[in-house]
Design an enzyme around this catalytic site. Sequence first.
Site, short mmCIF file in Angstrom:
data_model
loop_
_atom_site.label_atom_id
_atom_site.label_comp_id
_atom_site.label_asym_id
_atom_site.label_seq_id
_atom_site.Cartn_x
_atom_site.Cartn_y
_atom_site.Cartn_z
N ASN A 243 0.80 -1.22 0.00
CA ASN A 243 0.00 0.00 0.00
C ASN A 243 0.83 1.28 0.00
O ASN A 243 0.34 2.34 -0.37
CB ASN A 243 -0.94 0.01 1.21
N SER B 155 -10.89 -4.88 0.61
CA SER B 155 -11.70 -3.77 1.13
C SER B 155 -12.36 -3.04 -0.04
O SER B 155 -11.69 -2.73 -1.04
CB SER B 155 -10.82 -2.80 1.92
N HIS C 220 -13.51 0.02 -0.47
CA HIS C 220 -13.22 1.42 -0.80
C HIS C 220 -11.90 1.61 -1.54
O HIS C 220 -11.57 2.72 -1.95
CB HIS C 220 -13.29 2.31 0.45
N CYS D 265 -2.43 5.39 6.74
CA CYS D 265 -2.81 4.73 7.99
C CYS D 265 -1.91 5.12 9.15
O CYS D 265 -2.26 4.93 10.31
CB CYS D 265 -2.78 3.21 7.81
#
Length: 360
Positions: free
Chosen positions: A140, A184, A186, A304
């Site tokens: 990510n 996920s 989104h 995050c």
Amino acid sequence: MIYLDYQATTPLAPEARDAMLRHLDGPDGTGFGNPHSPHKFGRQAAAAIELARERVAALFPSGGQVIFTGGATEALNLAIRGSGGSGAVAFSAIEHSAVGDTARDGSGHHVLAVDEYGVCDPSQDLPKDTRMIAVMQVNNEIGVVQPSADWHRRAKEAGALFCVDAVQAYGKVAVAEADLIAVSAHKLHGPKGVGALWVRDGIDLKQQQTGGGQEAGLRSGTLSPALIAGFGAAAHIAADRMEQDAEHAAQLWHRMRTLFERWELNGSADARWHGNLNIRKEGLDVSRLMSECRTIMFSAGSACASGSGRPSHVLKAIGLTDAQAKSSIRLGWGRYTTMDDIEKAAGIIVAAAKEQDQWG
């Protein structure tokens, strides 16, 4: 405003929004039913969920079931804790904290090293009691694609389960073969608050939250037809557009590389999803840069971990110093990003960075 933070979240697809609205109240005000109720409204809601389940499952390997969750973090917790038993969970040094923190909280863990490019070598040693290997498919923060097929084979040889965080891969590339896969909504133009765990047939999991056991006895709680319908619509569109979206991302990637040619790339240039550019510039004050580029939505490392003040554990794992990690930015784009968007954004960011060089 130009949005370049697709790894944090993606814009909601119009098709997903339309699907959600139909299951919030519907055109005649009857779309709000509880999918676990036996009457007509409930059956309509349940049918919408099962259609979405089929659409979400279509992007996974065959031979498994989709368990809807509140997101990938819950899915990963269910996978790691629910598979239980004694033994270590071996995970890469660049996993999301949903994997790392959960594994550290269990009966044993082992951190798998990555090289300077962010690639996790499947030939490295494993603890003899390894019960699970967790290596994400696409990182990510730096967008590096891992050799998932090789890790899957290594897990089978070790008699361990293979768990994949496919949040950044799902809907963009073919999802890796594994035993447990977390995604996920989104991150592929669906709504926030819903995700899924794909569980290969024959894998025995234990529920981690007690209650009604609505999702195959593994996950309790009333399902949201609106969120799940939006997820299903987003997955359906992604399946149709996967090749087109990938080609578009690659075109933008190659242009971005020329626009930021004097910046250092973090992570592999080859084993990478082309919707991510993580770069650094020596001496760059990223906080100041973001303040001066307020019309550009981008990230200083992982969204995050933003606000923690700590250097990214991913950038540290590939060998960057604290100063190098703190002088890095992440730019992410996708389906709705235009060439004009990235050219304008790059011009603003590069000019602001040069201004720092001038004034020190």
